[in-house]
Design a protein around this motif. Structure first.
Motif, short mmCIF file in Angstrom:
data_model
loop_
_atom_site.label_atom_id
_atom_site.label_comp_id
_atom_site.label_asym_id
_atom_site.label_seq_id
_atom_site.Cartn_x
_atom_site.Cartn_y
_atom_site.Cartn_z
N SER A 1 42.42 36.07 59.37
CA SER A 1 42.91 35.01 58.50
C SER A 1 41.82 33.98 58.25
N SER A 2 41.07 33.62 59.29
CA SER A 2 40.01 32.63 59.13
C SER A 2 38.87 33.17 58.27
N LEU A 3 38.56 34.47 58.41
CA LEU A 3 37.54 35.06 57.55
C LEU A 3 37.98 35.02 56.09
N SER A 4 39.26 35.26 55.85
CA SER A 4 39.78 35.20 54.49
C SER A 4 39.70 33.78 53.93
N HIS A 5 40.06 32.78 54.75
CA HIS A 5 39.97 31.39 54.30
C HIS A 5 38.51 30.97 54.09
N LEU A 6 37.61 31.48 54.92
CA LEU A 6 36.18 31.19 54.74
C LEU A 6 35.72 31.75 53.40
N ASP A 7 36.21 32.93 53.05
CA ASP A 7 35.91 33.54 51.77
C ASP A 7 36.35 32.63 50.62
N GLU A 8 37.56 32.08 50.72
CA GLU A 8 38.07 31.18 49.67
C GLU A 8 37.23 29.92 49.57
N ALA A 9 36.81 29.38 50.71
CA ALA A 9 35.99 28.17 50.70
C ALA A 9 34.63 28.44 50.05
N LEU A 10 34.08 29.62 50.27
CA LEU A 10 32.79 29.97 49.67
C LEU A 10 32.92 30.05 48.15
N VAL A 11 34.02 30.62 47.67
CA VAL A 11 34.26 30.66 46.23
C VAL A 11 34.43 29.25 45.67
N SER A 12 35.12 28.39 46.42
CA SER A 12 35.30 27.00 46.00
C SER A 12 33.96 26.28 45.90
N LEU A 13 33.05 26.54 46.83
CA LEU A 13 31.71 25.95 46.78
C LEU A 13 30.97 26.43 45.54
N GLY A 14 31.15 27.70 45.19
CA GLY A 14 30.52 28.23 43.99
C GLY A 14 30.99 27.52 42.73
N ARG A 15 32.28 27.17 42.69
CA ARG A 15 32.81 26.48 41.52
C ARG A 15 32.13 25.12 41.32
N VAL A 16 31.79 24.46 42.43
CA VAL A 16 31.13 23.15 42.33
C VAL A 16 29.84 23.27 41.54
N PHE A 17 29.15 24.40 41.68
CA PHE A 17 27.86 24.59 41.02
C PHE A 17 27.98 25.48 39.78
N GLY A 18 29.19 25.59 39.24
CA GLY A 18 29.38 26.26 37.95
C GLY A 18 29.47 27.75 38.00
N LEU A 19 29.67 28.34 39.18
CA LEU A 19 29.78 29.79 39.28
C LEU A 19 31.21 30.25 39.07
N GLN A 20 31.39 31.30 38.32
CA GLN A 20 32.70 31.89 38.12
C GLN A 20 32.94 32.95 39.19
N ALA A 21 34.21 33.26 39.41
CA ALA A 21 34.57 34.27 40.40
C ALA A 21 35.41 35.34 39.74
N THR A 22 35.01 36.59 39.90
CA THR A 22 35.78 37.71 39.35
C THR A 22 36.81 38.16 40.37
N ASP A 23 37.92 38.66 39.89
CA ASP A 23 39.01 39.11 40.75
C ASP A 23 39.22 40.60 40.52
N PRO A 24 38.80 41.44 41.47
CA PRO A 24 38.97 42.89 41.28
C PRO A 24 40.42 43.31 41.11
N ARG A 25 41.36 42.45 41.52
CA ARG A 25 42.77 42.81 41.42
C ARG A 25 43.32 42.61 40.02
N ALA A 26 42.57 41.81 39.18
CA ALA A 26 43.06 41.54 37.83
C ALA A 26 42.90 42.78 36.97
N PRO A 27 43.87 43.06 36.07
CA PRO A 27 43.77 44.23 35.20
C PRO A 27 42.61 44.09 34.22
N ALA A 28 41.94 45.16 33.94
CA ALA A 28 40.81 45.14 33.02
C ALA A 28 41.29 44.86 31.60
N LYS A 29 40.49 44.06 30.85
CA LYS A 29 40.84 43.73 29.48
C LYS A 29 40.45 44.88 28.55
N THR A 30 41.34 45.17 27.59
CA THR A 30 41.08 46.26 26.65
C THR A 30 40.86 45.68 25.25
#
Length: 695
Positions: free
Chosen positions: A666-695
């Motif tokens: 659980s803590s590793l998963s939350h650490l993952d979320e925090a890392l993505v949040s840090l990326g947003r601060v510096f303008g990085l987008q995050a892709t979600d492999p679970r999202a359906p591909a756009k056609t």
């Protein structure tokens, strides 16, 4: 009366863990008394005895090597450096403008010497101040032999205090740190009571942040002091237990903050506040009387009530459960003598890379800025006063020591000027109170020295107040006191602060954001090393002490906290930049918090076998995200080097039954979320492999 005495001791223990600052301040005062007492029979001039007192004070204040042997070497070097400074200062006073040229060059040497660690910082400061004080005391070349004798007496006085009278007692200091830990733990619980009582407010939220930060500092002190008292195995166990308590405290804080957003009845809120108060009352200040909390009926009730909570939790049950977990963690910490299984070892840990002796980096740029600022201060100081221009140069030195950016220099300059203005009032009042009484003047000077050393690490404003008050008393002692002199001191301080800030902003400026990005890069390096070894530990491939690695990460985040202060400080009038700074810092603290949680619960081989491949994929994705963040920090404002990849939702293991292992994942998963949040601060987008591909 006994209650007030106990409360005062609690506050002292919490404010000064291990009483380290009290010992330093006491050493400075006692060293001065010994030095002056030794010089009195020689009937030397007052200026000569003051140099001995200053030597005793400066060596007590600056020499802080980790071992007694290293301290002894630094004291010998301090005498040699001080002797050279006094000689050149006395020579320069007879050959102006040699004194101003050398004084400005000494700023470069002292600021640059910080790259050589504690010894470099100590020798640089001693060399600078022992050049300054002969100018302040208007010493002459003929007095050099007497001044050198006074210097030797001052250094020897500090050595007697340091190695004999107030010798460092590791066991006593470790016990005091543990007492401070419990006092600060109580302070966090008290802050949660206040936060819950008002239903959450910005003021109580800041109190919670401050209390948890101070508790974290104390945990680091426990870990640093433990190896000097117990063996490696016991020290490792103490670290684990201290981290467990810290994690439980942070979870209690988070739970209380979440509960404040719920609609609670008055009865439920009062009940929770009463439970928090009772728990706080159960904690003993003296950890030698162990265990205590586990022997109470209240402790048993907390555990029972916490274990009853399920998915149908009633309002406030989250706080009750968090209290039960904190009580359990606290009891385990008190029973720290219980045997541990197999101590971990950091076999493959790499030694820290030594700091290059000669390099063009931020430290070098700061030294260059300090020289330019010193030159400007000489010119501006001469315009204010031909006799006391050196105060402006001293201010430049003070604002550059320990400052890593233009913003930090600005904040230190403002604090220095503010403390000096307040100190003018104190100096005038004290000087008039003790007019004509030499014993009273000397006593108040010692009080000011004590206050200056005791507050140096916690408040630049208060330290400047004591310095200015002490100077007013010294002028009174030398018979040169006047209100005009003190106002000249204020003017010179303002000139020095302005010169330092101007040099920091104009000459090869080191921006706060630039230093912050470098520090965040170091955090990411520590995080990558932590994740690599954590993967090896969980997979059963190596037996490594990831607690040590989590603490390296903590210290890297602490450095960011120091660097980012100019952004979050109230002197920064741009609220958007303050919010930005707080967001960055909060995100990094979340990453460090989750890493501590993993370190406290992870055991060798927890995910060995079929889960190892999925674990490697998970950590490999995190490491790839860290690489993307690193590249973004190396080229701020440029095109983004890629995007961060979120977790695809596939669990590392869907067969995990052990609560400890689930907590790690659980803590590793939350650490993952925090890392993505840090990326947003510096303008990085995050892709979600679970999202359906756009056609």
């Amino acid at each position: 009366m006994n209650h007030f005495r106990t409360a005062a001791l609690d506050r002292l223990a919490a404010a000064d863990p291990g009483l380290v600052r009290l010992r330093l301040a006491g050493s400075a005062v006692l060293g001065i008394i010994l030095a002056v007492g030794a010089l009195l029979p020689a009937h030397l001039p007052l200026t000569v005895m003051l140099v001995g007192a200053i030597a005793a004070m400066m060596t007590a204040f600056t020499v802080n090597d980790p071992t007694p042997g290293s301290q002894a070497v630094t004291l010998v070097l301090a005498f040699l450096v001080g002797a050279a400074s006094i000689t050149v200062a006395s020579l320069g006073s007879a050959m102006p403008p040699l004194d101003s040229i050398v004084f400005v060059l000494l700023i470069f040497v002292a600021v640059y010497a910080q790259r050589f660690g504690a010894r470099g910082t100590a020798l640089g400061s001693i060399g600078f101040f022992l050049f300054f004080f002969p100018m302040f005391l208007q010493a002459h070349l003929a007095q050099v032999p007497q001044l050198l004798m006074a210097l030797a007496v001052g250094v020897l006085a500090n050595a007697v205090v340091r190695f004999v009278l107030l010798r460092h007692n590791a066991e006593a200091e470790f016990l005091r740190v543990r007492r401070a830990f419990r006092a600060r733990l109580a302070a966090v619980v008290r802050a949660t009571e206040a936060h819950l009582a008002v239903g959450g407010s910005e003021r109580t939220r800041k109190q919670l942040r401050s209390a948890t930060s101070r508790l974290h500092e104390c945990v680091l002190l426990i870990e640093d002091a433990a190896p000097d008292v117990v063996d490696a195995r016991a020290a490792d166990r103490l670290r684990r237990r201290a981290i467990e308590v810290e994690l439980a405290v942070q979870w209690l804080v988070i739970t209380v903050q979440r509960t404040c957003s719920d609609e609670l009845t008055t009865e439920v809120r009062d009940d929770l506040i009463a439970r928090l108060a009772r728990f706080r009352a159960l904690m003993e200040r003296d950890p030698r009387e162990l265990p205590l909390i586990s022997q109470t009926g209240e402790y048993s009730r907390m555990l029972v009530e916490g274990s009853r909570i399920d998915e149908h939790a009633a309002p406030g049950d989250g706080v009750r459960k968090a209290l039960a977990e904190l009580a359990l963690a606290d009891d385990r910490a008190q029973r720290a003598a219980a045997p541990e299984s197999t101590p971990d070892s950091l076999e493959d840990a790499e030694e820290d890379e030594p700091t290059p002796k000669f390099a063009y980096d931020n430290q070098t740029r700061s030294a260059i800025q300090a020289v330019v600022g010193g030159g400007l201060a000489v010119v501006g100081g001469e315009l204010v006063s031909h006799q006391r221009w050196y105060w402006a140069v001293l201010t430049v030195f003070v604002v550059f020591i320990g400052a890593s950016s233009a913003g930090a220099t600005f904040v230190k300059g403002v604090r220095r000027l503010g403390g000096t203005l307040i100190g003018i009032v104190g100096g005038v009042v004290l000087a008039f109170l003790v007019t004509g009484s030499i014993p009273a003047t000397l006593a108040l000077i010692l009080v000011c020295v004590f206050g200056m050393v005791y507050t140096a690490r916690v408040s630049q404003v208060v330290m400047a107040f004591f310095i200015t008050s002490m100077l007013g008393l010294l002028y009174s002692l030398l018979g040169t006191f006047s209100l005009e002199v003190l106002w000249i001191r204020v003017a010179e301080t303002a000139v020095g602060a302005a010169a330092g800030i101007l040099a920091a902003v104009v000459i090869v400026p080191v921006r706060t954001r630039s230093v912050m990005l470098d520090n965040i890069g170091e955090v990411l390096d520590e995080l990558a090393e932590f994740l690599e070894h954590t993967c090896g530990l969980l997979a059963g491939e190596e037996n490594v002490n990831i607690i040590e690695l989590s603490r390296d990460l903590d210290r890297a985040v602490d450095q960011v906290r120091t660097t980012i202060e100019p952004l979050t400080h109230p002197v920064n009038l741009r609220s958007a930049r303050r919010d930005y700074g707080w967001h960055v810092l909060t995100t990094l603290e979340t990453i460090a918090f989750r890493a501590r949680h993993v370190a406290a619960r992870a055991q060798p081989g927890q995910l060995a076998g079929p889960d190892t491949d999925r674990l490697r994929q998970f950590t490999g994705r995190l490491l790839a995200n860290i690489d993307v963040l690193r590249k973004t920090l190396e080229a701020p404002g440029g095109p983004t080097p890629g995007t961060l990849v979120r977790d695809d939702g596939t669990p590392v293991s869907d067969r995990v039954e052990q609560a400890e292992t689930r907590a790690v994942l659980s803590s590793l998963s939350h650490l993952d979320e925090a890392l993505v949040s840090l990326g947003r601060v510096f303008g990085l987008q995050a892709t979600d492999p679970r999202a359906p591909a756009k056609t």
